[in-house]
Design a protein around this motif. Structure first.
Motif, short mmCIF file in Angstrom:
data_model
loop_
_atom_site.label_atom_id
_atom_site.label_comp_id
_atom_site.label_asym_id
_atom_site.label_seq_id
_atom_site.Cartn_x
_atom_site.Cartn_y
_atom_site.Cartn_z
N UNK A 1 0.80 -1.23 0.00
CA UNK A 1 0.00 0.00 0.00
C UNK A 1 0.84 1.28 0.00
N UNK A 2 2.15 1.15 -0.07
CA UNK A 2 3.00 2.34 -0.06
C UNK A 2 2.89 3.12 -1.37
N UNK A 3 2.81 2.43 -2.50
CA UNK A 3 2.83 3.07 -3.82
C UNK A 3 1.94 2.31 -4.78
N UNK A 4 1.51 2.97 -5.86
CA UNK A 4 0.80 2.23 -6.91
C UNK A 4 1.80 1.43 -7.75
N UNK A 5 1.28 0.43 -8.44
CA UNK A 5 2.12 -0.37 -9.31
C UNK A 5 2.39 0.31 -10.64
N UNK A 6 1.50 1.20 -11.03
CA UNK A 6 1.65 1.93 -12.30
C UNK A 6 0.61 3.05 -12.32
N UNK A 7 0.57 3.75 -13.46
CA UNK A 7 -0.46 4.75 -13.66
C UNK A 7 -0.21 6.09 -13.02
N UNK A 8 0.97 6.31 -12.50
CA UNK A 8 1.30 7.57 -11.87
C UNK A 8 2.67 7.99 -12.39
N UNK A 9 2.81 9.23 -12.78
CA UNK A 9 4.07 9.69 -13.38
C UNK A 9 5.10 10.17 -12.36
N UNK A 10 4.72 10.26 -11.08
CA UNK A 10 5.64 10.80 -10.08
C UNK A 10 5.98 9.81 -8.98
N UNK A 11 5.02 8.98 -8.60
CA UNK A 11 5.26 8.05 -7.51
C UNK A 11 4.65 6.70 -7.86
N UNK A 12 5.49 5.71 -8.01
CA UNK A 12 5.04 4.35 -8.31
C UNK A 12 6.23 3.41 -8.14
N UNK A 13 5.94 2.14 -7.93
CA UNK A 13 7.03 1.18 -7.76
C UNK A 13 8.03 1.18 -8.91
N UNK A 14 7.60 1.21 -10.18
CA UNK A 14 8.61 1.20 -11.24
C UNK A 14 9.49 2.46 -11.25
N UNK A 15 8.93 3.58 -10.84
CA UNK A 15 9.70 4.83 -10.77
C UNK A 15 10.72 4.72 -9.63
N UNK A 16 10.29 4.22 -8.49
CA UNK A 16 11.20 4.04 -7.36
C UNK A 16 12.32 3.08 -7.74
N UNK A 17 11.98 2.00 -8.43
CA UNK A 17 12.99 1.03 -8.84
C UNK A 17 14.02 1.69 -9.76
#
Length: 146
Positions: free
Chosen positions: A19-35
């Motif tokens: 529940x920390x971040x979305x898996x996708x669909x967000x341009x600023x905060x998401x698991x792939x961006x963090x990765x």
């Protein structure tokens, strides 16, 4: 290959971080961006969110162990913004649980203690003062009466 103990820790991390971040669909905060910001973007496998989180954490631990703590820190930093925006800021117990999990997969718990020290925890979770009606941050102006 991860040990059974490490694989179980990864499952516990995935439950906590889900529940920390979305898996996708967000341009600023998401698991792939963090990765990507942590230097392990190529390890994110799109698809169902929880299996993708398990894959990301497990592959990072197995192939780039030295970046695991950095990945977790980036996720937490993004989650601070994302969750606050959703009206559900990170809670102290979530960070404390995360801090308890990190030594289960890290060979250098001293850097983890520094990263999630009590002082850092207080700063991370310090409640923001409520915005006053008419403040500049709300975008509203106070009307002047003559």
């Amino acid at each position: 290959m991860l040990s059974f103990h490490e694989a179980q820790a990864i499952e516990d991390f995935a439950d906590l971080l889900y529940d920390f971040l979305p898996g996708s669909g967000n341009n600023r905060t998401a698991f792939p961006i963090a990765a990507a910001q942590a230097g392990v973007g190529d390890l994110w496998v799109p698809g169902s969110k929880r299996p993708a989180i398990v894959q990301l954490l497990g592959a990072t631990l197995e192939h780039r162990r030295h970046l695991f703590t950095k990945l977790v820190l980036v996720i937490v930093r993004q989650a601070m913004t994302y969750r606050r925006g959703k009206g559900s800021p990170l809670r102290r117990d979530e960070i404390e649980r995360l801090n308890a999990l990190l030594p289960r997969v890290s060979r250098s718990p001293s850097c983890l203690t520094a990263a999630f020290s009590r002082a850092s925890l207080r700063r991370l979770l310090r409640p923001r003062p409520p915005l006053r009606p008419g403040s500049a941050a709300t975008g509203h102006r106070r009307s002047r009466r003559s």
